[in-house]
Design a protein around this motif. Structure first.
Motif, short mmCIF file in Angstrom:
data_model
loop_
_atom_site.label_atom_id
_atom_site.label_comp_id
_atom_site.label_asym_id
_atom_site.label_seq_id
_atom_site.Cartn_x
_atom_site.Cartn_y
_atom_site.Cartn_z
N PHE A 225 0.81 -1.22 0.00
CA PHE A 225 0.00 0.00 0.00
C PHE A 225 0.84 1.28 0.00
O PHE A 225 0.39 2.31 -0.49
CB PHE A 225 -0.89 0.04 1.24
CG PHE A 225 -2.02 -0.94 1.24
CD1 PHE A 225 -2.84 -1.09 0.13
CD2 PHE A 225 -2.30 -1.69 2.37
CE1 PHE A 225 -3.90 -1.97 0.13
CE2 PHE A 225 -3.36 -2.58 2.39
CZ PHE A 225 -4.16 -2.73 1.27
N TYR A 226 2.02 1.21 0.59
CA TYR A 226 2.84 2.42 0.82
C TYR A 226 3.84 2.58 -0.32
O TYR A 226 4.49 1.62 -0.74
CB TYR A 226 3.58 2.31 2.15
CG TYR A 226 4.21 3.59 2.63
CD1 TYR A 226 3.55 4.42 3.53
CD2 TYR A 226 5.48 3.98 2.21
CE1 TYR A 226 4.12 5.60 3.98
CE2 TYR A 226 6.06 5.15 2.66
CZ TYR A 226 5.39 5.96 3.54
OH TYR A 226 5.96 7.13 3.98
N HIS A 227 4.00 3.82 -0.80
CA HIS A 227 4.94 4.11 -1.88
C HIS A 227 6.07 4.97 -1.34
O HIS A 227 5.87 6.13 -0.95
CB HIS A 227 4.22 4.80 -3.04
CG HIS A 227 3.17 3.92 -3.67
ND1 HIS A 227 3.42 3.18 -4.79
CD2 HIS A 227 1.91 3.64 -3.28
CE1 HIS A 227 2.34 2.48 -5.10
NE2 HIS A 227 1.41 2.75 -4.20
N TYR A 228 7.25 4.38 -1.29
CA TYR A 228 8.43 4.95 -0.66
C TYR A 228 9.36 5.50 -1.74
O TYR A 228 9.98 4.76 -2.49
CB TYR A 228 9.13 3.87 0.16
CG TYR A 228 10.45 4.22 0.77
CD1 TYR A 228 10.65 5.42 1.45
CD2 TYR A 228 11.52 3.32 0.71
CE1 TYR A 228 11.87 5.73 2.03
CE2 TYR A 228 12.74 3.62 1.29
CZ TYR A 228 12.92 4.81 1.94
OH TYR A 228 14.13 5.11 2.51
N ARG A 229 9.40 6.82 -1.84
CA ARG A 229 10.15 7.46 -2.92
C ARG A 229 11.66 7.37 -2.66
O ARG A 229 12.15 7.75 -1.60
CB ARG A 229 9.75 8.93 -3.05
CG ARG A 229 10.22 9.58 -4.35
CD ARG A 229 9.89 11.07 -4.35
NE ARG A 229 8.47 11.33 -4.17
CZ ARG A 229 7.60 11.38 -5.16
NH1 ARG A 229 7.99 11.20 -6.41
NH2 ARG A 229 6.33 11.64 -4.91
#
Length: 357
Positions: A225-229
């Motif tokens: 679910f989480y998008h870590y740039r």
């Protein structure tokens, strides 16, 4: 009846620490106010950002009554999160960094899982977002819900450090440590210990969760679910830190103090030493990122490896579960052949930079 319905639709506080993220902040906050779960409050904590972020926060607050803004002096992300946590009104809390974003159904799925399982923390996978590609990272092969005993053995102990098969991927040392990628019960998050990254380097999340997740029931949703740039040059993890080893010495001291008083000193001794050994990957890459000559870098690495704690860690490390690359890496650490180690780290750093290009 209203109280029952309210319990089935609890308020969730989403806390966003903000510093020099003007290019990414709108995308981050948009992913929050467009969540399919609407009963949220979004707490934007401007950590004394010198760019346009304070003004962007104020404008965003005008667009949605659920958005609240805190302006404060710069003290680092951990203290900024604590400022948001102090005013959070939700039954649950989610932390999101200002250059990252969430899938729109994240909070809905997490709240549903928390309510159905009664767990204190719901974890989920994430995606490393590079400029030209995305890399999903899962924490387990399957979803699970652990009671306190299983959570202590499989999650809390893992935050202390890896053992046995977990050493196959020592570069994933802190895969369960970040405060993002989780939905916490508010009381659970408030049990976390907040220490500035200016004191413990990049490991403030590890210390936070060591305290927060002690004695908790924990669930995991096997979705990213989480998008870590990974392309933000201002990110706290993107900069060379000349005093990182010294700060990690402080962090290890705090962890050891916690372990000694936890009643689990025997169970956590080996995982802790394995953390120290695996942590040399990050420390080594940090040293290679400096502008000094490779000889100076090798000397700096040698100074770290000469410390008694590191000698003990590598002396006891069981590398039988590691692949050839990591066996070589740990052998060079154990023997303190630091020029060869610096050369290997330089290659690893080059490959890492190619991945982020």
């Amino acid at each position: 009846m209203e109280a029952v319905m309210q319990n089935q639709n609890p308020l969730v506080s989403v806390i966003v620490p903000i510093y020099k993220a003007k290019e990414y902040l709108n995308q981050c906050v948009q992913s929050l106010y467009t969540q399919t779960y609407s009963n949220i409050e979004i707490i934007l904590v401007d950590d004394g950002s010198p760019d346009e972020c304070p003004a962007i926060c104020n404008e965003l607050a005008k667009s949605d009554a659920r958005i609240h803004v805190i302006h404060k002096e710069n003290e680092g992300a951990a203290i900024a999160r604590k400022s948001g946590l102090d005013v959070a009104a939700g039954a649950y809390v989610v932390f999101v960094d200002s250059d990252d974003w969430l899938d729109t159904d994240t909070i809905s799925v997490c709240v549903s899982t928390a309510l159905s399982t009664g767990t204190d923390c719901v974890m989920f996978g994430y995606v490393r977002e590079y400029p030209q590609k995305s890399m999903p990272i899962t924490l387990s092969e399957d979803s699970f819900s652990y009671n306190q005993t299983m959570a202590e053995e499989q999650i809390h102990r893992r935050i202390v450090g890896p053992i046995t098969e977990e050493l196959q991927n020592p570069q994933k040392l802190d895969s369960m440590s970040p405060v993002w990628g989780k939905l916490y019960r508010l009381s659970t998050a408030k049990n976390g210990r907040t220490l500035s990254e200016r004191i413990v380097g990049t490991s403030e999340d590890t210390i936070f969760n060591l305290y927060a997740l002690d004695g908790c029931k924990i669930s995991y949703i096997n979705k990213c679910f989480y998008h870590y740039r990974k392309s933000n040059a201002q990110s706290i993890t993107a900069q060379h830190k000349p005093d990182l080893a010294e700060k990690w010495d402080v962090m290890y001291g705090i962890m050891q103090e916690y372990i000694d008083g936890s009643g689990r000193a025997d169970e956590y001794h080996t995982p802790f030493l394995n953390r120290v050994a695996c942590g040399m990957i990050g420390l080594g890459l940090n040293e290679i990122g400096s502008t000094e000559s490779i000889w100076k870098k090798a000397q700096r690495i040698r100074a770290i490896l000469d410390k008694p704690l590191y000698r003990e860690a590598f002396r006891q490390l069981d590398t039988s579960y590691c692949g050839a690359k990591w066996k070589l890496f740990f052998l060079l650490c154990k023997k303190r052949w630091t020029f060869l180690l610096a050369a290997l780290l330089r290659i690893m750093n080059y490959l890492r930079s190619r991945m982020a290009a």
